[in-house]
Design an enzyme around this catalytic site. Sequence first.
Site, PDB file in Angstrom:
ATOM      1  N   SER A   1       0.803  -1.231   0.000  1.00 42.66           N
ATOM      2  CA  SER A   1       0.000   0.000   0.000  1.00 42.66           C
ATOM      3  C   SER A   1       0.835   1.280   0.000  1.00 42.66           C
ATOM      4  O   SER A   1       0.332   2.337  -0.387  1.00 42.66           O
ATOM      5  CB  SER A   1      -0.941   0.013   1.211  1.00 42.66           C
ATOM      6  OG  SER A   1      -0.202  -0.105   2.410  1.00 42.66           O
TER       7      SER A   1
ATOM      8  N   ASP B   1      -3.985   7.878   8.007  1.00 41.98           N
ATOM      9  CA  ASP B   1      -4.897   6.982   8.711  1.00 41.98           C
ATOM     10  C   ASP B   1      -4.070   6.303   9.804  1.00 41.98           C
ATOM     11  O   ASP B   1      -2.978   6.757  10.119  1.00 41.98           O
ATOM     12  CB  ASP B   1      -5.595   6.003   7.739  1.00 41.98           C
ATOM     13  CG  ASP B   1      -4.625   5.120   6.959  1.00 41.98           C
ATOM     14  OD1 ASP B   1      -3.477   4.928   7.427  1.00 41.98           O
ATOM     15  OD2 ASP B   1      -4.998   4.613   5.885  1.00 41.98           O
TER      16      ASP B   1
ATOM     17  N   HIS C   1      -0.917   4.624   7.515  1.00 45.18           N
ATOM     18  CA  HIS C   1      -0.171   5.231   6.407  1.00 45.18           C
ATOM     19  C   HIS C   1       0.125   6.710   6.632  1.00 45.18           C
ATOM     20  O   HIS C   1      -0.767   7.461   7.026  1.00 45.18           O
ATOM     21  CB  HIS C   1      -0.977   5.093   5.109  1.00 45.18           C
ATOM     22  CG  HIS C   1      -1.332   3.679   4.783  1.00 45.18           C
ATOM     23  ND1 HIS C   1      -2.554   3.144   5.089  1.00 45.18           N
ATOM     24  CD2 HIS C   1      -0.617   2.702   4.200  1.00 45.18           C
ATOM     25  CE1 HIS C   1      -2.584   1.868   4.697  1.00 45.18           C
ATOM     26  NE2 HIS C   1      -1.423   1.576   4.158  1.00 45.18           N
TER      27      HIS C   1
END
Length: 348
Positions: free
Chosen positions: A32, A323, A326
């Site tokens: 990610s 978040d 991340h």
Amino acid sequence: MLCIFVVLLSEGCILALSKNTTFPAIIVFGDSIVDPGNNNYISTIIKCDFAPYGRDFQGGKPTGRFSNGKVPSDFAAEFYGIKELLPAYLDPNLNLQDLLTGVSFASGGAGYDPLTSKIVSVLSLSDQLELFKEYKEKIKLAMGEEQTTNFLSKVLFIICTGSDDIANTYFTTPFRRAHYDIDSYTNLTISSASQFFQELYGEGARRIAILGLPPIGCVPSQRTLGGGKQRGCVEAANRAATLFNSKLSAQVDSLKKSLPGLKTVYNDIYNPLLSIIQNPQKYGFEEANKGCCGTGNIEVSILCNQLSNHKTCKDASKFVFWDSYHPTEAAYKILSSVILNQHLNDLL
Ligand SMILES: *[C@@H]1O[C@H](CO)[C@@H](O)[C@H](O)[C@H]1NC(C)=O
Ligand SMILES: *[C@@H]1O[C@H](CO)[C@@H](O)[C@H](O)[C@H]1NC(C)=O
């Protein structure tokens, strides 16, 4: 071909060509941290193609990037003057020029451990490599076999994964912990990492930057789950990341010796990110222990959504984390510039 001729005649074209072309393209594999939206096109719950993700991305577009704005693969493409954004390979709108300047095959939730990608149904590194082979066929059609080999030998490959192996597979699910201690688990992930690097070399990659793990124990969700009342950093997760990094770095050195013509570097992101987390003010941040999205303690992916919006921070550029897992675009920008300046010459 035509432009090479024109260079001799026209100042304008010389300028156009003397644009910084250290690498013709950047190709990325991983998770990610460097997925620009491949997960939008596969069937998984690890997604973020909805608000408030992308809130600060070109006027507020949720693209599938796991942040409020750009991610490190974008900053890399920009840093080398290649293009402003590095697109997801699975984006159906890519044209030949997009392919020739590079794409990302990364998939949020992926790891070196094949089980990590399997648990959340995302593209494993072998899936990503299969897509790369398909990409190579398209390039071959455009430039022929010989030019493709030459092209790939100049491309900068960046690999960024492994956090989810430790944070999710090892510390959150019981599957691996029942059979492995952290020393043997990191050996397992390193051995599959090494196999992947060799396969990539076999496919023609000659310049490979390999990113280590961040201080996983200090991301907001880990603090919430394992950091006690004070939400401190989880030392066991940080120790695991450090152990993995030392083995990864040794592996990179050994590949450099055994694979002829390979230029490869290990890039440390652990210390740069830890430094930001420990001295946020020094880097212009006000909050390093909670994410911007929702309460900032636990929301990530599907849990970071419009429903949490009333709690979501107003100005993400004051936060290290977007978040609970991340970094924000602002933190990624600082980190990327540190990383891109490490060992740069060893890849040229
Ligand atoms: C190209 O970019 C790299 C990285 O920013 C930089 O180190 C190098 O000096 C640049 N070269 C030119 C010719 O601009
Ligand atoms: C992990 O790998 C290292 C280096 O190959 C080896 O010395 C060590 O014994 C391995 N540990 C386990 C638990 O397998």
